[in-house]
Motif scaffolding. Structure first.
Motif, PDB file in Angstrom:
ATOM      1  N   LEU A  51       3.176  12.553  13.220  1.00  0.00           N
ATOM      2  CA  LEU A  51       3.108  11.950  11.885  1.00  0.00           C
ATOM      3  C   LEU A  51       2.616  12.921  10.805  1.00  0.00           C
ATOM      4  CD1 LEU A  51       1.593   8.474  12.791  1.00  0.00           C
ATOM      5  CD2 LEU A  51       3.970   9.025  12.296  1.00  0.00           C
ATOM      6  N   LEU A  52       2.304  14.152  11.167  1.00  0.00           N
ATOM      7  CA  LEU A  52       1.776  15.102  10.180  1.00  0.00           C
ATOM      8  C   LEU A  52       2.694  15.290   8.984  1.00  0.00           C
ATOM      9  CD1 LEU A  52       0.201  17.831  12.476  1.00  0.00           C
ATOM     10  CD2 LEU A  52      -1.003  16.311  10.885  1.00  0.00           C
ATOM     11  N   SER A  53       3.991  15.192   9.197  1.00  0.00           N
ATOM     12  CA  SER A  53       4.935  15.382   8.090  1.00  0.00           C
ATOM     13  C   SER A  53       5.394  14.058   7.473  1.00  0.00           C
ATOM     14  CB  SER A  53       6.149  16.185   8.568  1.00  0.00           C
ATOM     15  OG  SER A  53       6.794  15.485   9.615  1.00  0.00           O
ATOM     16  N   ASP A  54       4.778  12.967   7.858  1.00  0.00           N
ATOM     17  CA  ASP A  54       5.146  11.649   7.320  1.00  0.00           C
ATOM     18  C   ASP A  54       4.658  11.549   5.876  1.00  0.00           C
ATOM     19  OD1 ASP A  54       5.338   8.906   6.644  1.00  0.00           O
ATOM     20  OD2 ASP A  54       4.995   8.294   8.717  1.00  0.00           O
ATOM     21  N   THR A  55       5.589  11.488   4.958  1.00  0.00           N
ATOM     22  CA  THR A  55       5.257  11.427   3.530  1.00  0.00           C
ATOM     23  C   THR A  55       5.189   9.997   2.998  1.00  0.00           C
ATOM     24  OG1 THR A  55       7.577  11.686   2.952  1.00  0.00           O
ATOM     25  CG2 THR A  55       6.242  13.700   3.054  1.00  0.00           C
ATOM     26  N   GLY A  56       5.266   9.025   3.895  1.00  0.00           N
ATOM     27  CA  GLY A  56       5.120   7.634   3.470  1.00  0.00           C
ATOM     28  C   GLY A  56       3.784   7.465   2.771  1.00  0.00           C
ATOM     29  N   ALA A  57       3.806   6.956   1.553  1.00  0.00           N
ATOM     30  CA  ALA A  57       2.585   6.876   0.743  1.00  0.00           C
ATOM     31  C   ALA A  57       2.133   5.441   0.561  1.00  0.00           C
ATOM     32  CB  ALA A  57       2.818   7.517  -0.622  1.00  0.00           C
ATOM     33  N   ARG A  58       0.824   5.290   0.470  1.00  0.00           N
ATOM     34  CA  ARG A  58       0.239   3.998   0.162  1.00  0.00           C
ATOM     35  C   ARG A  58       0.529   3.672  -1.303  1.00  0.00           C
ATOM     36  NH1 ARG A  58      -5.818   3.843   1.403  1.00  0.00           N
ATOM     37  NH2 ARG A  58      -5.369   1.634   1.556  1.00  0.00           N
ATOM     38  N   THR A  59       0.326   2.438  -1.671  1.00  0.00           N
ATOM     39  CA  THR A  59       0.560   2.028  -3.058  1.00  0.00           C
ATOM     40  C   THR A  59      -0.733   2.044  -3.866  1.00  0.00           C
ATOM     41  OG1 THR A  59       0.343  -0.283  -2.425  1.00  0.00           O
ATOM     42  CG2 THR A  59       2.577   0.630  -2.488  1.00  0.00           C
ATOM     43  N   THR A  60      -1.699   2.793  -3.401  1.00  0.00           N
ATOM     44  CA  THR A  60      -2.974   2.903  -4.106  1.00  0.00           C
ATOM     45  C   THR A  60      -2.872   3.942  -5.220  1.00  0.00           C
ATOM     46  OG1 THR A  60      -3.766   4.570  -2.570  1.00  0.00           O
ATOM     47  CG2 THR A  60      -4.280   2.278  -2.040  1.00  0.00           C
ATOM     48  N   ARG A  61      -3.904   4.021  -6.021  1.00  0.00           N
ATOM     49  CA  ARG A  61      -3.928   4.975  -7.127  1.00  0.00           C
ATOM     50  C   ARG A  61      -3.787   6.411  -6.643  1.00  0.00           C
ATOM     51  NH1 ARG A  61      -8.233   7.651  -9.388  1.00  0.00           N
ATOM     52  NH2 ARG A  61      -9.673   6.457  -8.117  1.00  0.00           N
ATOM     53  N   ARG A  62      -4.401   6.733  -5.540  1.00  0.00           N
ATOM     54  CA  ARG A  62      -4.353   8.110  -5.025  1.00  0.00           C
ATOM     55  C   ARG A  62      -3.090   8.428  -4.236  1.00  0.00           C
ATOM     56  NH1 ARG A  62     -10.392   9.547  -2.981  1.00  0.00           N
ATOM     57  NH2 ARG A  62     -11.383   9.520  -5.015  1.00  0.00           N
ATOM     58  N   ARG A  63      -2.340   7.406  -3.829  1.00  0.00           N
ATOM     59  CA  ARG A  63      -1.075   7.611  -3.115  1.00  0.00           C
ATOM     60  C   ARG A  63      -1.256   8.443  -1.836  1.00  0.00           C
ATOM     61  NH1 ARG A  63       2.990   4.832  -3.978  1.00  0.00           N
ATOM     62  NH2 ARG A  63       4.417   6.515  -3.548  1.00  0.00           N
ATOM     63  N   GLU A  64      -2.288   8.151  -1.054  1.00  0.00           N
ATOM     64  CA  GLU A  64      -2.510   8.860   0.197  1.00  0.00           C
ATOM     65  C   GLU A  64      -1.306   8.684   1.116  1.00  0.00           C
ATOM     66  OE1 GLU A  64      -6.634   6.961  -0.751  1.00  0.00           O
ATOM     67  OE2 GLU A  64      -4.590   6.246  -0.689  1.00  0.00           O
ATOM     68  N   THR A  65      -1.027   9.709   1.904  1.00  0.00           N
ATOM     69  CA  THR A  65       0.124   9.642   2.801  1.00  0.00           C
ATOM     70  C   THR A  65      -0.302   9.418   4.247  1.00  0.00           C
ATOM     71  OG1 THR A  65       0.217  12.003   3.297  1.00  0.00           O
ATOM     72  CG2 THR A  65       1.416  11.238   1.323  1.00  0.00           C
ATOM     73  N   VAL A  66       0.660   8.978   5.025  1.00  0.00           N
ATOM     74  CA  VAL A  66       0.443   8.793   6.459  1.00  0.00           C
ATOM     75  C   VAL A  66       0.105  10.139   7.095  1.00  0.00           C
ATOM     76  CG1 VAL A  66       1.530   8.072   8.624  1.00  0.00           C
ATOM     77  CG2 VAL A  66       1.972   6.792   6.508  1.00  0.00           C
ATOM     78  N   GLY A  67       0.771  11.198   6.650  1.00  0.00           N
ATOM     79  CA  GLY A  67       0.510  12.535   7.176  1.00  0.00           C
ATOM     80  C   GLY A  67      -0.928  12.972   6.959  1.00  0.00           C
ATOM     81  N   GLU A  68      -1.515  12.599   5.831  1.00  0.00           N
ATOM     82  CA  GLU A  68      -2.912  12.933   5.558  1.00  0.00           C
ATOM     83  C   GLU A  68      -3.846  12.211   6.529  1.00  0.00           C
ATOM     84  OE1 GLU A  68      -2.257  13.703   0.819  1.00  0.00           O
ATOM     85  OE2 GLU A  68      -3.238  11.877   1.468  1.00  0.00           O
ATOM     86  N   ALA A  69      -3.558  10.957   6.805  1.00  0.00           N
ATOM     87  CA  ALA A  69      -4.376  10.211   7.761  1.00  0.00           C
ATOM     88  C   ALA A  69      -4.226  10.806   9.162  1.00  0.00           C
ATOM     89  CB  ALA A  69      -3.998   8.736   7.761  1.00  0.00           C
TER      90      ALA A  69
END
Length: 120
Positions: A51-69
């Motif tokens: 999942l490191l390259s998963d760019t799916g983003a949350r709908t929060t203000r910061r738009r964190e991605t799955v890859g970041e988690a």
């Protein structure tokens, strides 16, 4: 006598099952909770690494991605596959790092070491 499973043993398989959910929020939360469990969930580091390259983003203000988690999860599990991403976070070339937003000063000085990673 009634024996009870440790909470993590019951929780981890459910979290791992959510890592391929179509909703980025579900994948993010599952990866983030696995990260919170750290070494307890290390048996599933291979799944997080995918999942490191998963760019799916949350709908929060910061738009964190799955890859970041996933990156955070690997770091908490002391998995060396986190190193390239952590270097990108530290030098500021990884886009969207939710742990170090652009307005936050980058850490300086000594970086906590991942002992298993440093032995390589």
């Amino acid at each position: 006598m009634l024996t009870q499973m440790p909470p993590a043993a019951e929780l981890v398989p459910r979290l791992v099952a959510r890592l391929d959910d179509p909703a980025p929020e579900a994948r993010f939360r599952a990866a983030e909770l696995l990260a919170c469990l750290g070494p307890t969930a290390a048996a599933h580091a291979d799944v997080l690494a995918t999942l490191l390259s998963d760019t799916g983003a949350r709908t929060t203000r910061r738009r964190e991605t799955v890859g970041e988690a996933a990156l955070w999860g690997l770091a908490r599990m002391n998995d060396p596959r986190c190193l390239p991403g952590l270097v990108e976070v530290i030098v500021g070339t990884r886009s969207g790092s939710h742990r170090f937003p652009p307005t936050t000063p980058r850490p300086t000085g000594t970086i906590p070491a991942c002992p298993r990673c440093l032995r390589r």
